[in-house]
Design a protein around this motif. Sequence first.
Motif, PDB file in Angstrom:
ATOM      1  N   LEU A  88       0.618  -3.250  -5.252  1.00 21.86           N
ATOM      2  CA  LEU A  88       1.337  -3.682  -4.061  1.00 21.86           C
ATOM      3  C   LEU A  88       0.845  -5.079  -3.697  1.00 21.86           C
ATOM      4  O   LEU A  88      -0.358  -5.294  -3.512  1.00 21.86           O
ATOM      5  N   VAL A  89       1.761  -6.038  -3.620  1.00 23.32           N
ATOM      6  CA  VAL A  89       1.431  -7.424  -3.281  1.00 23.32           C
ATOM      7  C   VAL A  89       2.304  -7.817  -2.103  1.00 23.32           C
ATOM      8  O   VAL A  89       3.499  -7.524  -2.085  1.00 23.32           O
ATOM      9  N   PHE A  90       1.702  -8.475  -1.118  1.00 24.14           N
ATOM     10  CA  PHE A  90       2.494  -8.925   0.027  1.00 24.14           C
ATOM     11  C   PHE A  90       2.198 -10.396   0.294  1.00 24.14           C
ATOM     12  O   PHE A  90       1.165 -10.936  -0.088  1.00 24.14           O
ATOM     13  N   TYR A  91       3.148 -11.056   0.942  1.00 28.23           N
ATOM     14  CA  TYR A  91       2.933 -12.389   1.485  1.00 28.23           C
ATOM     15  C   TYR A  91       3.820 -12.564   2.697  1.00 28.23           C
ATOM     16  O   TYR A  91       4.861 -11.931   2.831  1.00 28.23           O
ATOM     17  N   MET A  92       3.389 -13.413   3.587  1.00 26.19           N
ATOM     18  CA  MET A  92       4.116 -13.678   4.832  1.00 26.19           C
ATOM     19  C   MET A  92       4.714 -15.071   4.725  1.00 26.19           C
ATOM     20  O   MET A  92       4.028 -16.013   4.338  1.00 26.19           O
ATOM     21  N   GLY A  93       5.988 -15.213   5.048  1.00 22.27           N
ATOM     22  CA  GLY A  93       6.644 -16.515   4.973  1.00 22.27           C
ATOM     23  C   GLY A  93       7.308 -16.706   3.632  1.00 22.27           C
ATOM     24  O   GLY A  93       7.801 -15.773   3.011  1.00 22.27           O
ATOM     25  N   PRO A  98       3.161 -20.025   1.838  1.00 29.09           N
ATOM     26  CA  PRO A  98       2.968 -18.778   2.598  1.00 29.09           C
ATOM     27  C   PRO A  98       2.096 -18.972   3.833  1.00 29.09           C
ATOM     28  O   PRO A  98       1.196 -19.806   3.862  1.00 29.09           O
ATOM     29  N   ILE A  99       2.399 -18.190   4.854  1.00 29.67           N
ATOM     30  CA  ILE A  99       1.570 -18.153   6.062  1.00 29.67           C
ATOM     31  C   ILE A  99       0.342 -17.297   5.785  1.00 29.67           C
ATOM     32  O   ILE A  99      -0.768 -17.633   6.199  1.00 29.67           O
ATOM     33  N   ALA A 100       0.538 -16.204   5.074  1.00 32.68           N
ATOM     34  CA  ALA A 100      -0.557 -15.303   4.679  1.00 32.68           C
ATOM     35  C   ALA A 100      -0.259 -14.777   3.293  1.00 32.68           C
ATOM     36  O   ALA A 100       0.877 -14.524   2.942  1.00 32.68           O
ATOM     37  N   GLY A 101      -1.320 -14.596   2.520  1.00 33.87           N
ATOM     38  CA  GLY A 101      -1.169 -14.026   1.184  1.00 33.87           C
ATOM     39  C   GLY A 101      -0.849 -15.103   0.183  1.00 33.87           C
ATOM     40  O   GLY A 101      -1.058 -16.282   0.455  1.00 33.87           O
ATOM     41  N   PRO A 102      -0.345 -14.820  -0.943  1.00 37.63           N
ATOM     42  CA  PRO A 102      -0.102 -13.506  -1.514  1.00 37.63           C
ATOM     43  C   PRO A 102      -1.414 -12.781  -1.803  1.00 37.63           C
ATOM     44  O   PRO A 102      -2.404 -13.394  -2.192  1.00 37.63           O
ATOM     45  N   LYS A 103      -1.387 -11.488  -1.568  1.00 36.46           N
ATOM     46  CA  LYS A 103      -2.605 -10.709  -1.661  1.00 36.46           C
ATOM     47  C   LYS A 103      -2.275  -9.302  -2.144  1.00 36.46           C
ATOM     48  O   LYS A 103      -1.301  -8.714  -1.708  1.00 36.46           O
ATOM     49  N   ASP A 104      -3.129  -8.787  -3.040  1.00 42.19           N
ATOM     50  CA  ASP A 104      -2.997  -7.389  -3.459  1.00 42.19           C
ATOM     51  C   ASP A 104      -3.513  -6.508  -2.338  1.00 42.19           C
ATOM     52  O   ASP A 104      -4.513  -6.837  -1.692  1.00 42.19           O
ATOM     53  N   ILE A 105      -2.844  -5.406  -2.117  1.00 40.31           N
ATOM     54  CA  ILE A 105      -3.234  -4.513  -1.025  1.00 40.31           C
ATOM     55  C   ILE A 105      -2.963  -3.081  -1.465  1.00 40.31           C
ATOM     56  O   ILE A 105      -2.164  -2.840  -2.365  1.00 40.31           O
ATOM     57  N   ALA A 106      -3.615  -2.149  -0.830  1.00 40.93           N
ATOM     58  CA  ALA A 106      -3.465  -0.729  -1.171  1.00 40.93           C
ATOM     59  C   ALA A 106      -2.438  -0.078  -0.250  1.00 40.93           C
ATOM     60  O   ALA A 106      -2.121  -0.593   0.820  1.00 40.93           O
ATOM     61  N   TYR A 107      -1.959   1.077  -0.670  1.00 46.97           N
ATOM     62  CA  TYR A 107      -1.090   1.887   0.179  1.00 46.97           C
ATOM     63  C   TYR A 107      -1.952   2.620   1.199  1.00 46.97           C
ATOM     64  O   TYR A 107      -3.149   2.769   1.028  1.00 46.97           O
ATOM     65  N   GLY A 108      -1.339   3.059   2.282  1.00 41.50           N
ATOM     66  CA  GLY A 108      -2.028   3.930   3.214  1.00 41.50           C
ATOM     67  C   GLY A 108      -2.476   3.258   4.493  1.00 41.50           C
ATOM     68  O   GLY A 108      -2.150   2.109   4.790  1.00 41.50           O
ATOM     69  N   LYS A 109      -3.260   4.025   5.240  1.00 39.74           N
ATOM     70  CA  LYS A 109      -3.666   3.629   6.594  1.00 39.74           C
ATOM     71  C   LYS A 109      -4.551   2.390   6.603  1.00 39.74           C
ATOM     72  O   LYS A 109      -4.414   1.525   7.449  1.00 39.74           O
ATOM     73  N   GLU A 110      -5.464   2.300   5.659  1.00 35.90           N
ATOM     74  CA  GLU A 110      -6.400   1.171   5.633  1.00 35.90           C
ATOM     75  C   GLU A 110      -5.821  -0.043   4.906  1.00 35.90           C
ATOM     76  O   GLU A 110      -6.411  -1.114   4.955  1.00 35.90           O
ATOM     77  N   GLY A 111      -4.694   0.116   4.248  1.00 36.96           N
ATOM     78  CA  GLY A 111      -4.123  -0.969   3.471  1.00 36.96           C
ATOM     79  C   GLY A 111      -2.920  -1.592   4.143  1.00 36.96           C
ATOM     80  O   GLY A 111      -3.030  -2.369   5.089  1.00 36.96           O
ATOM     81  N   ILE A 112      -1.750  -1.226   3.654  1.00 37.74           N
ATOM     82  CA  ILE A 112      -0.516  -1.867   4.094  1.00 37.74           C
ATOM     83  C   ILE A 112      -0.193  -1.578   5.560  1.00 37.74           C
ATOM     84  O   ILE A 112       0.325  -2.436   6.263  1.00 37.74           O
ATOM     85  N   ARG A 113      -0.516  -0.386   6.045  1.00 41.74           N
ATOM     86  CA  ARG A 113      -0.211  -0.066   7.444  1.00 41.74           C
ATOM     87  C   ARG A 113      -0.984  -0.969   8.401  1.00 41.74           C
ATOM     88  O   ARG A 113      -0.430  -1.488   9.366  1.00 41.74           O
ATOM     89  N   GLN A 114      -2.256  -1.183   8.103  1.00 42.17           N
ATOM     90  CA  GLN A 114      -3.080  -2.048   8.947  1.00 42.17           C
ATOM     91  C   GLN A 114      -2.533  -3.481   8.926  1.00 42.17           C
ATOM     92  O   GLN A 114      -2.469  -4.142   9.961  1.00 42.17           O
ATOM     93  N   GLU A 115      -2.116  -3.930   7.758  1.00 42.20           N
ATOM     94  CA  GLU A 115      -1.564  -5.284   7.633  1.00 42.20           C
ATOM     95  C   GLU A 115      -0.230  -5.402   8.369  1.00 42.20           C
ATOM     96  O   GLU A 115       0.031  -6.406   9.034  1.00 42.20           O
ATOM     97  N   LEU A 116       0.615  -4.383   8.271  1.00 45.62           N
ATOM     98  CA  LEU A 116       1.898  -4.404   8.979  1.00 45.62           C
ATOM     99  C   LEU A 116       1.704  -4.470  10.487  1.00 45.62           C
ATOM    100  O   LEU A 116       2.382  -5.247  11.176  1.00 45.62           O
ATOM    101  N   LEU A 117       0.791  -3.672  11.009  1.00 48.27           N
ATOM    102  CA  LEU A 117       0.544  -3.675  12.453  1.00 48.27           C
ATOM    103  C   LEU A 117      -0.021  -5.018  12.918  1.00 48.27           C
ATOM    104  O   LEU A 117       0.359  -5.536  13.977  1.00 48.27           O
ATOM    105  N   LYS A 118      -0.906  -5.593  12.119  1.00 41.68           N
ATOM    106  CA  LYS A 118      -1.492  -6.900  12.460  1.00 41.68           C
ATOM    107  C   LYS A 118      -0.417  -7.981  12.471  1.00 41.68           C
ATOM    108  O   LYS A 118      -0.322  -8.764  13.427  1.00 41.68           O
ATOM    109  N   ARG A 119       0.400  -8.017  11.430  1.00 43.83           N
ATOM    110  CA  ARG A 119       1.450  -9.044  11.342  1.00 43.83           C
ATOM    111  C   ARG A 119       2.536  -8.816  12.396  1.00 43.83           C
ATOM    112  O   ARG A 119       3.125  -9.778  12.894  1.00 43.83           O
TER     113      ARG A 119
END
Length: 184
Positions: A88-93, A98-119
Motif C-alpha cells: 500500500l503506497v499513498f501520497y497527498m497532492g 507531493p504534499i506528503a509521501g509517497p510512502k509505503d504504509i500498512a493496512y489497519g488501525k496503526e497504518g492507513i487509518r491513522q494517516e487518513l484521520l491525520k490528513r
Amino acid sequence: MAELNTGDGGGKKGGKVRSKKQNSKVDLTAMVDLAFLLITFFMLTTTLSKPQSMSLGLPDKDPKDDDANIKVDENRTLTVMMGADDKLVFYMGLLNNPIAGPKDIAYGKEGIRQELLKRKKEVLAYSTAKGKPDQGMIVIIKPSKKSNYKNVIDILDEMAISNVPTYTIVNDFSPEETKLLEGK
C-alpha cells in the motif's frame, strides 16, 4: 383375520382366564399439526440474515459530461495505490509535487487509518482557512491488477471507518505511479 391361540393352558380346564391385552396406539396427528405450526411460526417471526454490503453511489453516464473540466484542489486529494503482496503506497497532492509521501504504509488501525484521520484534519483546517469548511478530503483508490479483492474491501472499510466523504476507485496508473508501486 385368522388368530392363533397358543396359550390354552396345556389342555387343562381349570387354568386362569387372562384378558387379552390390546396393542396401545398413539395418535400422532395432533403432534404433527403442532410441529408444522411451530415451524411456520418460527419461519415467519425470525429475520433472515441480510447480506452485508456497502452502498456505492455511482455517477450517471452522460456523454455530454466532459471529465477534463473537473478541477480538484490537490491540497484535498490523497491517492492510495494498492499492489501485490498487501503493498500500500499513498501520497497527498500530485505525484510530481507531493504534499506528503509517497510512502509505503500498512493496512489497519496503526497504518492507513491513522494517516487518513491525520490528513482529514489537515484538509479540514485548510478548507476552513479558505472559507469553504464543507469541502472535505478526496481519496483516490487505485488498485493494481496484482492487488487482491480482500485489500480493496479493507480499504473501503477504512474509508467508512474514517468517515471520508468522497472517494473513488480508479484503475489507470501513470508510468511514474507504476514504477513507484513496483519499487523501482
